[in-house]
Enzyme design. Sequence first.
Site, PDB file in Angstrom:
ATOM      1  CB  CYS A   1       6.013   6.236   8.497  1.00 57.67           C
ATOM      2  SG  CYS A   1       7.791   6.518   8.404  1.00 57.67           S
TER       3      CYS A   1
ATOM      4  CG  ASN B   1      -2.068  -0.986   1.063  1.00 57.05           C
ATOM      5  OD1 ASN B   1      -2.536  -1.236  -0.047  1.00 57.05           O
ATOM      6  ND2 ASN B   1      -2.505  -1.582   2.166  1.00 57.05           N
TER       7      ASN B   1
ATOM      8  CG  HIS C   1       1.286   2.750   4.403  1.00 61.82           C
ATOM      9  ND1 HIS C   1       0.018   3.161   4.703  1.00 61.82           N
ATOM     10  CD2 HIS C   1       1.245   1.403   4.531  1.00 61.82           C
ATOM     11  CE1 HIS C   1      -0.742   2.124   5.011  1.00 61.82           C
ATOM     12  NE2 HIS C   1      -0.020   1.057   4.904  1.00 61.82           N
TER      13      HIS C   1
END
Length: 349
Positions: free
Chosen positions: A295, A258, A260
């Site tokens: 993040c 995804n 991240h």
Amino acid sequence: MSPTTAQLQHALLFSPRRLPRRESGGAPLQRLLSLRRPAGLAIRAAAGVETINGKKINGGGGLDQAALRPGGMFIEGWLVYRQTFAIRSYEIGPDKTATMESIMNLLQETALNHVSSSGLAGDGFGATREMSLRKLIWVVTRVHVQVEKYSSWGDVVEIDTWVDAAGKNGMKRDWIIRDYSTGVTIARATSTWVIMNRETRHLAKLPEPVREEVSPFYLRRAAIPGGGDAARIEKLDDRTAQNIRSGLAPRWGDMDANQHVNNVKYISWILESVPGPVLEAHRLASITLEYRRECRLSHALESLTSVAPPCGAAGAGGAAGGLSTVHLLRLQEDKAEIVRARAEWRRKT
């Protein structure tokens, strides 16, 4: 015919960590031999001698070919998904037992295989077909894991997982981990998930077609009585943190499908600021993670930790000398929060 020691060793060496569920009765060696072969390996039997990719297996014949099937199955109708894993050498830490990061990776693997085996999987990482059509993905907001006993290298664990609604727009997923040989529960976990648009990265409401997909799988059951650690986690800062580790940076291998950072990766960064003596003398009894924001690959992070004084006869970790720690992962540049966490530790015996 009973399996030989050589056959057992071969099965453990050449099979991945999935196994079918524990069966009642039968020899323990036969249950351990119920391992799935790696993808791409052709196993054939001719005149009682098995071969892998045309090469004879050391130890001769006798492997149960029907047992070499994919691990993972539904129980209790289609409400609970069960999968079995052998703990590998690269999943253990310095004390020769599975790490918390390894445990959470197994929880995540079981959850993703649950979605895939249910027939709901779309083209996203754990997303359903209706979610994929709408460019939606699941993101975790909170995870709580309790561990009573850590497995050692070669041990086999059995994991059950199921889902339930969490409010109007969320989903709750729980897990129970058992020792495969004894059936004793050794860990429990619970988590909360919400939906995000994978392009805008904004949270979204749960569309009714998605709700219709997943609601038949809802099971009103809690792996942890009371729902686990729901208390607010205090925010650390430069004044309240006892240890700060800067310069942590995601690598390409830390990213998931995804785009991240995989949520399990945060645990290793959290532990970077835990004092060495705590890590050497204690073992994580539980950890709660509160995910605040994504993040990405370009971010640099700081890990902050505060350690509470040792407790008395019954410490926070459930044993004499237990410790409690509070953690924060934040962006190094603007101090924006990424993850808050709280952990309980028990002294090693």
